[in-house]
Design a protein around this motif. Sequence first.
Motif, mmCIF file in Angstrom:
data_model
loop_
_atom_site.group_PDB
_atom_site.id
_atom_site.type_symbol
_atom_site.label_atom_id
_atom_site.label_comp_id
_atom_site.label_asym_id
_atom_site.label_seq_id
_atom_site.Cartn_x
_atom_site.Cartn_y
_atom_site.Cartn_z
ATOM 1 N N GLY A 1 -1.517 -0.338 -10.007
ATOM 2 C CA GLY A 1 -1.763 0.243 -8.818
ATOM 3 C C GLY A 1 -3.076 -0.149 -8.127
ATOM 4 N N PHE B 1 -6.559 6.581 -3.594
ATOM 5 C CA PHE B 1 -5.362 6.019 -4.655
ATOM 6 C C PHE B 1 -5.865 6.975 -6.191
ATOM 7 C CE2 PHE B 1 -3.695 3.491 -8.032
ATOM 8 C CZ PHE B 1 -2.512 3.825 -8.021
ATOM 9 N N VAL C 1 -4.174 -2.899 -5.607
ATOM 10 C CA VAL C 1 -5.008 -2.771 -4.259
ATOM 11 C C VAL C 1 -5.844 -4.018 -4.298
ATOM 12 C CG1 VAL C 1 -6.594 -1.054 -3.317
ATOM 13 C CG2 VAL C 1 -4.448 -0.265 -4.128
ATOM 14 N N LYS D 1 -0.747 3.816 -12.370
ATOM 15 C CA LYS D 1 -2.181 4.077 -11.909
ATOM 16 C C LYS D 1 -2.961 2.972 -11.897
ATOM 17 C CE LYS D 1 -6.162 7.298 -12.055
ATOM 18 N NZ LYS D 1 -6.606 8.503 -12.646
ATOM 19 N N THR E 1 0.809 -1.296 0.024
ATOM 20 C CA THR E 1 0.121 0.290 0.077
ATOM 21 C C THR E 1 0.882 1.117 0.080
ATOM 22 O OG1 THR E 1 -1.795 -1.093 1.211
ATOM 23 C CG2 THR E 1 -1.880 1.314 1.140
ATOM 24 N N VAL F 1 -8.734 2.776 0.734
ATOM 25 C CA VAL F 1 -7.402 2.847 -0.141
ATOM 26 C C VAL F 1 -7.706 3.101 -1.402
ATOM 27 C CG1 VAL F 1 -5.266 1.559 -0.779
ATOM 28 C CG2 VAL F 1 -6.340 1.311 1.664
ATOM 29 N N LYS G 1 2.991 6.723 -7.099
ATOM 30 C CA LYS G 1 2.055 7.566 -7.784
ATOM 31 C C LYS G 1 2.766 9.033 -7.356
ATOM 32 C CE LYS G 1 -2.592 9.612 -6.909
ATOM 33 N NZ LYS G 1 -3.911 9.390 -6.406
ATOM 34 N N PHE H 1 1.423 4.022 -3.123
ATOM 35 C CA PHE H 1 1.230 5.667 -3.233
ATOM 36 C C PHE H 1 2.485 6.334 -3.345
ATOM 37 C CE2 PHE H 1 -2.592 4.292 -0.737
ATOM 38 C CZ PHE H 1 -3.518 5.364 -1.443
#
Length: 287
Positions: free
Chosen positions: A184, A261, A188, A181, A84, A257, A91, A88
């Motif tokens: 990711g 995100f 998640v 993105k 996690t 999350v 990103k 982030f």
Amino acid sequence: MFGNYLIGLREGLEASLVVCILVAYLVKTGNRAALRPVWLGIGIACGLSLAFGALLEFGTQELTFQAQELLGGSLSIISVGLVTWMVFWMKRTARHLKAELHGRLDSALAMGTGALVATAFLAVGREGLETALFVWASVRASGEGSSAPLIGVLLGIATAIVLGWLFYRGALKINLAKFFKWTGGMLVVVAAGVLAYGVHDLQEAEFLGGLNDKAFDISSVIAPDSWYGVLLKGVFNFQPDPTVFQLVVWSLYLALVLTLFLLPARRPRTPVQAPAPAASVGGRAEG
């Protein structure tokens, strides 16, 4: 298998990009002599990651069932926390990663060979250790009992190596911000399943209660040994009979999350310039 492929691809591509940036910068600045300590640091990082993965896999086999579940659940939750943080972090820093690594290399070049080895080791080692831990937790959560999860991870890493080489040669250009993105966001979702499985492990270890308090049981509709049950288990770590605690944790993590995100990144505020001083009586304003 797809979930593990995604882990290998995502983590492997980050490591590949780091290696490409380090090597390309040294070649471009005429510091080819520094490539050997850099590759040495990368090799040590890869070896340590493999050793860590082997320790997780074989070092826990002699433990009691309760100890295995307690350790497995704890490490699953830790791995979700690390992943996690990683999604982030990427990103936030993807656009500035190149400049950051260049700065570290400049400092390492000034300090000598040992600093170059340490810089490469730290840059790649973090990715490798995160990958080993999360893959181990994901394979435990998938519960496939076959080589499919490992094959998925290896295929993902192999794909990442090929993409990294194409980036280095300039033959491939993609929008990395969008790539990280989307991957990711999918990661998640995978992490939410690993987190729920970690909670189940802690319940089986009697560290948490509520093991027999089932939220629902749709095993008769989605049989765990059916092809679609195996697919859902492999991709999303789906469980047809989760406990209430598992379902609550999974829902809260995914909602919170994933929402955070997907929010657009904040742009830095441009400083407001102070107005020019007004002209004084009997003269002009300075500046």
